[in-house]
Design an enzyme around this catalytic site. Structure first.
Site, short mmCIF file in Angstrom:
data_model
loop_
_atom_site.label_atom_id
_atom_site.label_comp_id
_atom_site.label_asym_id
_atom_site.label_seq_id
_atom_site.Cartn_x
_atom_site.Cartn_y
_atom_site.Cartn_z
CG HIS A 67 -4.72 0.02 -3.78
ND1 HIS A 67 -3.97 0.68 -2.62
CD2 HIS A 67 -6.31 1.39 -3.77
CE1 HIS A 67 -4.13 2.24 -2.15
NE2 HIS A 67 -5.02 2.05 -2.83
CD GLU A 70 -5.71 3.20 -8.33
OE1 GLU A 70 -6.40 2.56 -7.47
OE2 GLU A 70 -5.82 4.30 -7.08
CG HIS A 71 -1.54 4.67 -4.82
ND1 HIS A 71 -1.44 5.66 -4.29
CD2 HIS A 71 -2.62 4.30 -4.71
CE1 HIS A 71 -2.05 5.84 -2.90
NE2 HIS A 71 -3.04 5.15 -3.51
CD GLU A 142 -4.99 4.93 -0.41
OE1 GLU A 142 -4.06 4.97 -0.67
OE2 GLU A 142 -6.14 3.92 -0.91
#
Length: 429
Positions: A67, A70-71, A142
């Site tokens: 993840h 991905e950012h 997040e």
């Protein structure tokens, strides 16, 4: 390039595997104005232990790194990719699941420019220690937001019970502690292993000339050099039924208690893609018959006030795991769990399992399936999952039509095992 025509839905699919291993699938939709592109790697949050490309031994990376990667791919040395897509009239996004990471755009103009941007930014990583450290704060926020979501906590509570060793129980974004250890070197290690074209696929659906578009993608890839691919070896902890945590609970700031029952699949899922999709579809139909909103079980629990409109159930099948979960908000969480477990264990003899009910459920599923084919996003997301080999979304109608009552009974017998059950509760503080 291979051309496959599906006469029952009047769709033509164009597919090809390029010299570097990249799988390309194109679905022309001449009557649509929009184009939707999805570039996907077969790499998700559970892939945290593997042999890196060019190495000969396993390494373990921090949880949440897929993840995190991905950012970071959106950020380049000279500009942010979101801004570039914006200038070209496209909206873009990305998401990471347990088993894959996808990057996407949609637009009505500048299709070739947007496809080139999509491919080029994913295939051009730029990570520095400074930018990685900066991102930790953003992703940390997040993670905190997800921790405030009681339904998210409920879901991961039951996953932790069912898969206490497997990384499936770890939040896709990781933890604030785990991402604090991520370095730029870690990101490059994962990128070089899992973002090789041979581990990726691109799916484009919308208004297009498939021959022209396929050549455009081929020409794009010919301009780039990639090291020789090698099979990716992943490693997961070995688990058995004895590892399952039968019950657990937490306290949160919620207005009503929440309960979830989980059933871990301990049976072997078919290897063949067609049979695998049929197995998944059969169990989805089985659960719909047993617990759908027209079933006696649902109506009885609803009328008793044991469940409300928050009740839901789902069967999930993916690379290396499959399970079902049943959840609700209720004032009687333990009674709900006891009743669900009782209904699950006795489901083979349920009066809901009749030819008439199955035909009704199949018609409902078929209608929903055909309606979903009007959504470019849905089609692309389903194809990019690539969980069923050569069998695709467009084979689902045939599979639904082929399922008989004996298939449901056989799937029930294989999947429902008392040792695979668990329950998890959230109580108000």
């Amino acid at each position: 390039m291979k051309k496959i025509f599906y006469p029952s839905i009047n769709e033509t699919l164009y597919t090809g595997i390029l010299d570097n291993g990249l799988e390309v699938t194109l679905l022309p939709k001449p009557d649509f104005h929009k184009t939707y592109g999805l570039f996907t790697t077969n790499y998700g949050s559970i892939d945290n232990e593997f042999i890196p490309l060019g190495h000969d031994s396993f390494t373990k990376v921090p949880d949440g790194i897929a993840h995190f990667l991905e950012h970071k791919l959106f950020e380049k040395e000279d500009e942010d990719v979101f801004q570039k897509f914006g200038r070209q009239g496209a909206s873009s996004n990305a998401f990471t699941s347990f088993t894959r990471t996808s990057y996407l755009f949609s637009s009505t103009d500048n299709m070739l420019e947007n496809i080139q941007t999509l491919i080029d930014f994913v295939q051009d990583p730029y990570f520095t220690e400074e930018s990685v450290n900066k991102e930790k704060g953003i992703i940390g926020q997040e993670i905190q937001m997800y921790q405030d979501d009681p339904n998210w906590r409920l879901y991961f509570g039951i996953l932790n019970n069912l898969y206490p060793k497997h990384p499936l129980h770890i939040d896709i974004a990781g933890t604030e502690e785990s991402i604090s250890h991520i370095t730029a070197e870690d990101l490059y290690l994962c990128y070089n292993t899992f973002y090789h074209p041979s581990n990726m696929n691109i799916f484009i659906v919308g208004k297009m000339d498939p021959e022209q578009l396929m050549q455009f993608i081929i020409d794009n890839q010919k301009q780039k050099e990639f090291v020789k691919a090698q099979p990716i070896e992943r490693r997961f902890p070995v688990e058995n039924a004895k590892d399952i945590i039968k019950e657990d609970q937490i306290n949160l700031s919620v207005s009503r208690p929440k309960a979830i029952v989980g059933l871990k699949g301990l049976d072997d899922v078919p290897e063949d893609g067609f049979e695998r999709l049929k197995y998944q579809t059969t169990l989805q139909l089985l659960l719909q018959l047993l617990f759908g909103d027209t079933s006696e079980s649902y109506l009885s629990m609803y009328n008793e006030g044991l469940i409300d409109d928050s009740f839901s159930f789902e069967f999930t099948l993916d690379r290396s795991f499959h399970f079902a979960d049943f959840s609700t908000d209720t004032n009687e969480p333990e009674r709900f769990a006891n009743q669900m477990i009782n209904l699950i264990l006795k489901s083979k003899d349920s009066p809901e399992l009749t030819e008439r009910n199955l035909n009704l459920a199949k018609r409902k599923m078929m209608g929903k399936h055909l309606k979903s084919l009007d959504s470019l996003e849905y089609i692309a997301n389903q194809f990019s999952g690539a969980k069923f080999g050569d069998t695709t979304l467009f084979d689902l109608a045939e599979i639904i039509d082929s399922i008989e009552l004996d298939d449901l009974l056989a799937a029930q017998e294989a999947f429902v095992r008392p040792e695979g059950l668990s329950r998890f509760f959230i109580y108000p503080k």
